[in-house]
Every structure is written in structure tokens, then in C-alpha cells.
Scaffold this active site. Structure first.
Site, PDB file in Angstrom:
ATOM      1  N   GLY A  68       3.852   0.878  -4.659  1.00 37.15           N
ATOM      2  CA  GLY A  68       3.996   2.247  -5.163  1.00 37.15           C
ATOM      3  C   GLY A  68       3.565   3.208  -4.082  1.00 37.15           C
ATOM      4  CD  GLU A  91       8.039   5.010  -4.837  1.00 38.96           C
ATOM      5  OE1 GLU A  91       6.820   4.981  -4.624  1.00 38.96           O
ATOM      6  OE2 GLU A  91       8.527   5.305  -5.944  1.00 38.96           O
ATOM      7  CG  LEU A  92      10.839   2.016  -9.777  1.00 38.10           C
ATOM      8  CD1 LEU A  92      11.566   0.694  -9.700  1.00 38.10           C
ATOM      9  CD2 LEU A  92       9.974   2.038 -11.037  1.00 38.10           C
ATOM     10  CG  ASN A 124      10.009  -2.911 -11.253  1.00 36.78           C
ATOM     11  OD1 ASN A 124       8.794  -2.936 -11.080  1.00 36.78           O
ATOM     12  ND2 ASN A 124      10.560  -2.777 -12.439  1.00 36.78           N
ATOM     13  CG  LEU A 144      -3.646   3.548  -1.921  1.00 40.01           C
ATOM     14  CD1 LEU A 144      -3.858   4.302  -0.616  1.00 40.01           C
ATOM     15  CD2 LEU A 144      -4.891   2.772  -2.261  1.00 40.01           C
ATOM     16  CG  ASP A 147       3.276   6.493 -11.897  1.00 35.82           C
ATOM     17  OD1 ASP A 147       2.889   7.445 -11.188  1.00 35.82           O
ATOM     18  OD2 ASP A 147       4.404   5.970 -11.784  1.00 35.82           O
ATOM     19  CB  THR A 222      -1.718   8.446  -0.219  1.00 38.30           C
ATOM     20  OG1 THR A 222      -2.680   8.823  -1.191  1.00 38.30           O
ATOM     21  CG2 THR A 222      -1.886   7.002   0.180  1.00 38.30           C
ATOM     22  CD  GLU A 223       2.123  11.454   1.597  1.00 38.15           C
ATOM     23  OE1 GLU A 223       1.784  10.349   1.121  1.00 38.15           O
ATOM     24  OE2 GLU A 223       2.401  11.612   2.802  1.00 38.15           O
ATOM     25  CD  GLU A 224      -0.483  11.958  -6.588  1.00 38.93           C
ATOM     26  OE1 GLU A 224      -0.914  12.744  -7.443  1.00 38.93           O
ATOM     27  OE2 GLU A 224       0.684  12.009  -6.124  1.00 38.93           O
TER      28      GLU A 224
HETATM   29  C1  LIG Z   1       1.420   8.696  -8.344  1.00 40.22           C
HETATM   30  S1  LIG Z   1       2.412   7.940  -7.134  1.00 40.22           S
HETATM   31  C2  LIG Z   1       1.274   7.530  -5.815  1.00 40.22           C
HETATM   32  C3  LIG Z   1       1.961   7.328  -4.505  1.00 40.22           C
HETATM   33  C4  LIG Z   1       1.108   6.981  -3.318  1.00 40.22           C
HETATM   34  N1  LIG Z   1       0.495   5.670  -3.454  1.00 40.22           N
HETATM   35  C5  LIG Z   1       0.066   8.045  -3.068  1.00 40.22           C
HETATM   36  O1  LIG Z   1      -1.126   7.743  -3.212  1.00 40.22           O
HETATM   37  O2  LIG Z   1       0.427   9.151  -2.719  1.00 40.22           O
HETATM   38  C6  LIG Z   1       2.850   6.372  -7.798  1.00 40.22           C
HETATM   39  C7  LIG Z   1       4.091   5.811  -7.157  1.00 40.22           C
HETATM   40  O3  LIG Z   1       4.325   4.495  -7.613  1.00 40.22           O
HETATM   41  C8  LIG Z   1       5.718   4.319  -7.797  1.00 40.22           C
HETATM   42  N2  LIG Z   1       5.920   3.211  -8.729  1.00 40.22           N
HETATM   43  C9  LIG Z   1       5.649   3.190 -10.068  1.00 40.22           C
HETATM   44  N3  LIG Z   1       5.960   1.999 -10.588  1.00 40.22           N
HETATM   45  C10 LIG Z   1       6.430   1.244  -9.577  1.00 40.22           C
HETATM   46  C11 LIG Z   1       6.923  -0.085  -9.502  1.00 40.22           C
HETATM   47  N4  LIG Z   1       6.991  -0.857 -10.581  1.00 40.22           N
HETATM   48  N5  LIG Z   1       7.332  -0.550  -8.303  1.00 40.22           N
HETATM   49  C12 LIG Z   1       7.274   0.236  -7.203  1.00 40.22           C
HETATM   50  N6  LIG Z   1       6.817   1.490  -7.224  1.00 40.22           N
HETATM   51  C13 LIG Z   1       6.394   1.997  -8.388  1.00 40.22           C
HETATM   52  C14 LIG Z   1       6.183   5.643  -8.315  1.00 40.22           C
HETATM   53  O4  LIG Z   1       7.564   5.829  -8.114  1.00 40.22           O
HETATM   54  C15 LIG Z   1       5.330   6.613  -7.497  1.00 40.22           C
HETATM   55  O5  LIG Z   1       5.957   6.997  -6.310  1.00 40.22           O
END
Ligand SMILES: C[S@@+](CC[C@H](N)C(=O)[O-])C[C@H]1O[C@@H](n2cnc3c(N)ncnc32)[C@H](O)[C@@H]1O
Lengths: 250, 425
Positions: A68, A91-92, A124, A144, A147, A222-224
Site C-alpha cells: 500500500g 499499490e491497488l 491487491n 505505513l 486504510d 511517506t506522503e501520509e
Molecule cells: C492511506 S494510504 C497510505 C499510503 C502510503 N503508505 C503513505 O504512507 O503515504 C493507503 C494505500 O494503500 C493502498 N491499498 C489499500 N488496500 C490495498 C491492497 N489490498 N493492496 C495494495 N494496496 C492497497 C491504497 O490504495 C492507498 O494508496
């Protein structure tokens, strides 16, 4: 890049892709079946597409996975901190993974010889981790600011869960480390208790956390993480090591 | 959403390991024939069940049946979210368990200490049945979660013959090999390997009974192949493209087979695994593969055709002592048809390297007409029902195994009608 009349999706000053052209839905439902290619097995992952300057002349394997990865800030930091280690973001959301791809490609152009060890896949992670990594292949996994999925009935959508930890324990080598961080206290408690209760993981000691340069990146790279820091939000981390269970089951 | 769609279920067959009885499940009907006494068996429900008088023990399609390796137990489970454990001696139900979700697969450990089942969410549950007594109903046993495939339907569950591993196969082409723990109630966390190579859903798994090959596995798939694996490492040792080798692709005329037209629906090891019987969509009969585990080869030995009937098997069972292959084709209630359900049972005898395999005529069937009456519901089968059934079997296999591919439009509309969204408005 040839100039065209249309607004470029790349910033003129930095040459990096502009994030606003890659905006996507904020939340994805990892349960729904999207259609993207999935490698049949880890040996089907085409390393020369991801790391063209390193392959086919190398037999290295990916060792870090940022699950993610969002916009890829952590990968970018890790790529130069561990220049010899191959790493991949998962990344999904396809637009977001496209953004990360472009970001890495332009960093490679701007910094010859660097960032060759980082790449991204759109997948995924909850379903296809075993299609990408062999048993014990990884030495670090990152989760990191995942969701939160607050509702009880959506807990099974969380990327850290007792069942999914079995798979992460499988792809992590013994001694490998799983890093998690969130600004949502409830999720922080959840991730910690999942890891704490799992027989194949043990917490790193304060000293070990102190000594690990990667721990510092969790809240800043990370951005978040940066967003949370800007808002002076609290964060909750859990860092655990893959161990051999005390009582062998077989 | 899918719950409301009436899904046809393929007929299932299981042969007692000592060939003392044969069971057929079609729809919610469970039929057992006692081969030793030569009579149909009257099943007896357990006392705790509310409707002990009812002639049907399951309220919806049965999706899995099997005997334990020693032959003491029999389990049945399915869409009614109910799993029943029977004594295969008294044919009394000794335990009825309800699951939160529909049940798609079951397995019994070879030491008869645990029963495992998989639900529609991809979670595998375990029930400890140590020390069961065939005459005493089991009390208050609750299933606990053992492992999970993330949101994929588990199509097959199998213990390795030494009970060291539990295998789970799913619709996402995956076979997971998990160490079966000493304390299964604490969950099974140590994954041994994944067997990856199939390019479609995995429909069936079969182990070899021979001691030296306990960790070798065969799997059948919607990709029309059967594959040979080493489960300790997950290594793929050989692949047999059954549809191609059995000439199913040519008969099609245009050279292009229809999608999922030749899914392997079941397989079964015979003669300690020397011969592997394979049921595959589009083949009226079975394919016999010869398997050389030490040389790691899997090749088509012969095709045994069933003449005169559109008989495409839905399930296979093997009676080692008699070298018979028991096969069934059929479906639960056929939509728009007067037949409530349909099942046809055949036996192929002479499953041997040297001998010629023979499809027994109805007059030569073990158990004779009585057996056919019990297991098929009728001794003579209507020709028309057959053709309708063959079509329905195809649909049933698809529904069961193939992911529905939604267009983006229908996906959007499904989202709008989702219950959690509705509540918000
Ligand atoms: C809140 S963001 C955090 C992103 C990054 N790790 C950061 O700290 O900035 C969560 C990310 O996880 C991705 N994500 C959620 N479920 C996923 C999955 N099953 N497989 C891959 N990515 C996933 C979402 O698309 C989203 O971009």
C-alpha cells in the site's frame, strides 16, 4: 520530452510527474475483483522490466516490500539508503501506481545510476503476495498508514490481520522485520495486538528500534506521514521480527 | 446478492474405503447404498436436530461429502451452512454443526481427530472430534478458525496421508500447503509452500497413498490440466494438458475451444497413484493418466469412453479392493424441467495397468437394480433428462468455480444497491 501544446503531466521545473494528474479515489475496496495481470508464481515476475539496469545480469531478488505504498515516498528514501537492495511498492489504485512508476523513472533519468533498485506493481497485496515472493524471500515489509476500515464488519479488509500475518510470515525470512505505523489509535492497537498474538512474530526492543535507521523514516518519508506531521498528529507504530516459533508445530 | 440466485449443484459420489457402501449426493438429497447387505441405507438424524422426521437432512445443496480414511466416519456439508458427521457403521448422524456461511469443502484428518471445512469467505474451520463414539452424539463442539484464503472460494481441502499438512485450493489458482499444528485450535500459522502454476481455478486435489510419495500431490484445474507437485517445496514437477492430449480440442472443429469448455472437474488416484482417473468437461467418459512419481512424469494412458449416453462425470470415487472407479453425473434441480434432480451412476472395472478397463452395463452393476434405484432415485434413466443434465452440469461447474466477470456498468449498479449504502441514505 517533446513539448506539446497540451498541459504536460510532468512539472516543467522538476521533471517529476504532477501528482494532481494522478488523483484517484481515496479508498479502494480490496475485496472487489479488479482485473490486472497477476504473475503465476514468483518465478514469473519479470525483473528486467522492473530493474532494467540490473537485469538480466543479476540473480538478486526483491527484499523489501512497501505494501500500500501510496505515492511512493518511502521507496524513494529507501532506494538511496539501501542502494544494493531491490525493493518494490505494491499499490491497488492504478493511477497511484502509475504515478509512482513515473516518479521512479524520472528520478532515474535525473540521477543516473540511482533509483535503479526500486519499482512498483499494481496489485491487491491481500490476495497476491505469494504470487510475487517466495518463502523467506523478504527481509523487510512496510505497512505505513494503511486504510483504517473502522467498521467491525470491514475489519477483514484491514491489511494487517491474524490470517494475513500467516502469509507475511511465509514471505519474510527468519529475522525479517515488519514495520507498521498509523495515526489512527484504534488501528494502531489492532495491528499491535495482531502481531503480539502471532506465534511467528516478536517485538523489537527499544534499543533495536533506536538503532534501526528505517524506523525514523516511518513517520517522515511517506506522503501520509508528512501530512500527519504537518497536522501535528500522533502516530502509533508496531515493529516486529519474524521468528522461529518456540514450539515447532511439525 | 448471489444468495438469491438458484445455483445448480453437481452430483457427488464417495466410496467407502473398504467398499462397504457408496454415497451419492444430489441437491439436498443424500443417498447411501450398503454394498455388503445389498440394500439402501436409512439414515438416522441426530436427536438434537429439530426436524428429525424430515427425509432430507440438508436443507440446500450438498457441496461436499467424504468418508474418513479408516472408514468410520462420513461427512456431508453444503449450501445450508450445515455440516453433518455420520457414523458410517450405524449411519446415524453423530454431530450437526452450523456454520455462518455456506460450506464449500470438507476434510477429515487421517487419524480421525479433526474435521475441517471451508466456508464461502475462504475461511477454513476445524472441529476437534477426538474420542468420538459412533453411538454417542458429540456434544457442544464449536468450530474454530484454522486459516484463511483472502476472499477466495476454497474448492478443495485435503490432508496429506501423514496428516502433516493441510492443503487448501481456491478459485484464484492457488494451492496452499499449511503445516497442520499439534494444537489446531490455536490456528495453523506456518505455511509450508504454495503450489502455483495453474492458470484457472483449482477444482480438485488428490494425494498418493504410497508411503514414499506422501508429499506428492495431483491437482486438476479449469485450465484443463492436471499437475504433479512436491508439496514440501511447492515445486511443479509435471503438467499434463488433458484436454489437448485426449483430443478434446480437435473435436471442436474451429480449433478454438470455448472458454472453460474443458475444465477438469475431478480426479482420483488409483492403484496407489500409478493411474489417475480424470473427469473433464466435454469428455463422455474418463481419462486415465499414468503417473510415474519418481521419474516425475504424468502422461495420458488412455481414454475410457462411455458409449450411448451423454455421460460427462461430475465426480469420481475409487474402490481400491475391487479396482473399480465409481462415477456419477448429475445436478440438483434443473431449472425449467420436471425432474427435480438427476443422477446417473456408472462403474468402470478393471482399473489396472495390464487389464482393459470395462464400463459395466446396468445389469452388471454391483448391487444391481437396487443400487441404481437408491443412488439414482430410479433404475432407468430418461434420455431427455440426460441431455438437459449435461448442459446444466456445465453451468453448474461454471457457477461453482468461475468468477463472475462483471462489466463496469453492472459493478456500479451493484454498488448502488449494496445494503450498507442503502442504509446510509
Ligand atoms: C492511506 S494510504 C497510505 C499510503 C502510503 N503508505 C503513505 O504512507 O503515504 C493507503 C494505500 O494503500 C493502498 N491499498 C489499500 N488496500 C490495498 C491492497 N489490498 N493492496 C495494495 N494496496 C492497497 C491504497 O490504495 C492507498 O494508496
Amino acid at each position: 520530452m517533446p513539448e506539446t501544446g497540451v498541459k504536460s503531466t510532468f512539472s516543467k521545473s522538476t521533471g517529476l510527474p504532477r501528482k494532481r494528474f494522478y488523483r484517484a479515489r481515496a479508498h479502494s475496496n480490496p475485496l472487489s475483483d479488479s482485473h490486472f495481470p497477476v504473475p503465476i508464481s514468483p518465478s514469473h515476475v519479470d525483473y528486467s522490466i522492473h530493474f532494467p539496469q540490473i537485469f538480466p545480469d543479476s540473480s538478486k531478488k526483491i527484499q523489501f516490500a512497501d505494501v500500500g505504498c501510496g505515492f511512493g515516498g518511502l521507496l524513494i528514501s529507501l532506494a538511496t539508503l539501501f542502494p544494493e537492495t531491490l525493493m518494490v511498492g505494491m499499490e491497488l489504485r492504478d493511477k497511484v501506481s502509475e504515478y509512482v512508476k513515473e516518479r521512479i523513472l524520472s528520478l532515474r533519468v535525473a540521477n543516473p545510476g540511482q533509483y535503479q533498485n526500486a519499482s512498483v506493481v499494481r496489485t491487491n497485496s491481500m490476495k497476491y503476495i505469494p504470487n510475487y515472493f517466495e518463502k523467506g524471500q523478504l527481509s523487510k515489509m512496510f505497512f505505513l498508514f494503511p486504510d483504517p476500515h473502522f467498521k467491525e464488519k470491514n475489519h477483514r479488509r484491514r491489511v494487517i490481520s491474524p490470517f494475513l500475518l500467516d502469509e507475511y510470515a511465509y514471505v519474510l525470512g527468519v529475522g525479517g522485520i515488519i514495520y507498521t505505523i498509523t495515526d489512527v489509535e484504534e488501528l494502531g492497537d489492532w495491528m499491535k495486538s495482531c502481531l503480539e498474538n502471532h506465534p511467528l512474530f516478536e517485538a523489537l526492543t527499544e534499543k533495536e528500534l533506536e538503532a534501526d535507521p528505517v524506523v525514523k523514516l516511518l513517520s517522515s518519508a511517506t506522503e501520509e506521514g508528512q501530512k500527519v506531521a504537518r497536522n501535528e498528529g500522533q502516530t502509533f507504530q508496531a515493529v516486529y521480527r519474524r521468528i522461529v516459533p518456540t514450539e515447532q508445530t511439525s | 446478492m448471489e444468495e438469491t440466485e438458484a445455483e445448480v449443484a453437481p452430483a457427488l459420489i464417495a466410496v467407502h474405503p473398504h467398499r462397504s457402501s457408496v454415497a451419492v449426493a444430489v441437491g439436498y438429497d443424500l443417498r447411501v447404498f450398503d454394498l455388503l447387505a445389498g440394500v439402501g441405507v436409512t439414515l438416522v438424524n441426530d436427536s438434537s436436530s429439530s426436524s428429525s422426521s424430515s427425509s432430507s437432512f440438508h436443507k440446500d445443496s450438498i457441496r461436499a461429502i467424504r468418508f474418513s480414511a479408516n472408514g468410520n466416519l462420513f461427512v456431508s456439508a453444503g449450501d445450508d451452512k450445515t455440516l453433518k458427521i455420520w457414523s458410517s457403521i450405524s449411519w446415524r448422524c453423530i454431530f450437526t454443526l452450523s456454520s455462518e456461511k455456506r460450506i464449500s469443502a470438507v476434510a477429515i484428518s487421517n487419524d480421525e481427530s479433526c474435521v475441517c471445512f471451508a466456508d464461502k469467505f475462504g475461511v477454513v474451520w476445524v472441529v476437534d472430534i477426538t474420542g468420538f463414539d459412533a453411538n454417542q452424539p458429540l456434544l457442544d463442539k464449536k468450530p474454530t478458525p484454522l486459516l484463511s484464503h483472502y476472499c477466495s472460494i476454497i474448492t478443495s481441502l485435503e490432508f496429506s496421508p501423514d496428516d502433516r499438512f493441510i492443503l487448501s485450493a481456491d478459485r484464484d489458482f492457488k494451492i496452499r500447503v499449511t503445516n497442520f499444528p499439534k494444537k489446531p485450535l490455536d490456528g495453523a500459522h506456518e505455511i509450508q509452500s504454495f503450489c502455483l502454476g495453474h492458470t484457472e481455478f483449482v477444482s480438485s486435489l488428490a494425494f498418493f497413498q504410497a508411503q514414499e510419495y506422501q508429499h506428492h500431490l495431483l491437482s486438476g484445474s479449469g485450465d484443463s490440466t492436471v499437475r504433479l507437485w512436491d508439496v514440501s517445496s511447492g515445486a511443479l514437477l509435471d503438467t499434463c494438458d488433458v484436454a489437448n492430449k485426449a483430443g478434446l480440442l480437435e473435436s471442436n472443429g474451429n480449433g478454438k475451444s470455448e472458454e472453460h469448455g474443458h475444465a477438469v472437474t475431478d480426479l482420483c488416484t488409483t492403484l496407489d497413484g500409478l493411474l489417475v482417473a480424470v473427469a473433464i468437461q466435454g469428455l463422455q467418459g474418463i481419462a486415465l493418466l499414468s503417473c510415474n512419481v519418481s521419474a516425475q512424469t504424468l502422461t495420458l494412458a488412455k481414454v475410457v469412453s462411455i458409449e450411448g449416453e451423454a455421460f460427462v462425470p461430475t465426480c469420481l470415487g475409487y474402490a481400491a479392493s475391487a479396482r473399480e472407479l465409481w462415477i456419477v453425473t448429475g445436478v440438483s434441480s434443473l431449472p425449467g424441467c420436471s425432474h427435480p434432480s438427476f443422477a446417473r451412476v456408472r462403474v468402470i472395472s478393471g482399473i489396472d495397468i495390464e487389464q482393459e478397463a470395462v464400463v459395466l452395463g446396468d445389469d452388471k452393476m454391483p448391487g444391481g437394480e437396487k443400487l441404481l434405484e437408491t443412488l439414482q432415485g430410479t433404475a432407468s434413466v430418461d434420455e431427455n433428462a440426460f441431455l438437459a443434465a449435461a448442459e446444466a452440469v456445465k453451468t453448474a461447474m461454471c457457477n461453482l468455480l468461475i468468477k463472475k466477470q462483471y462489466t463496469s456498468e453492472s459493478r456500479e449498479s451493484r454498488k448502488k444497491t449494496r445494503n450498507d449504502r442503502k442504509l446510509k441514505q
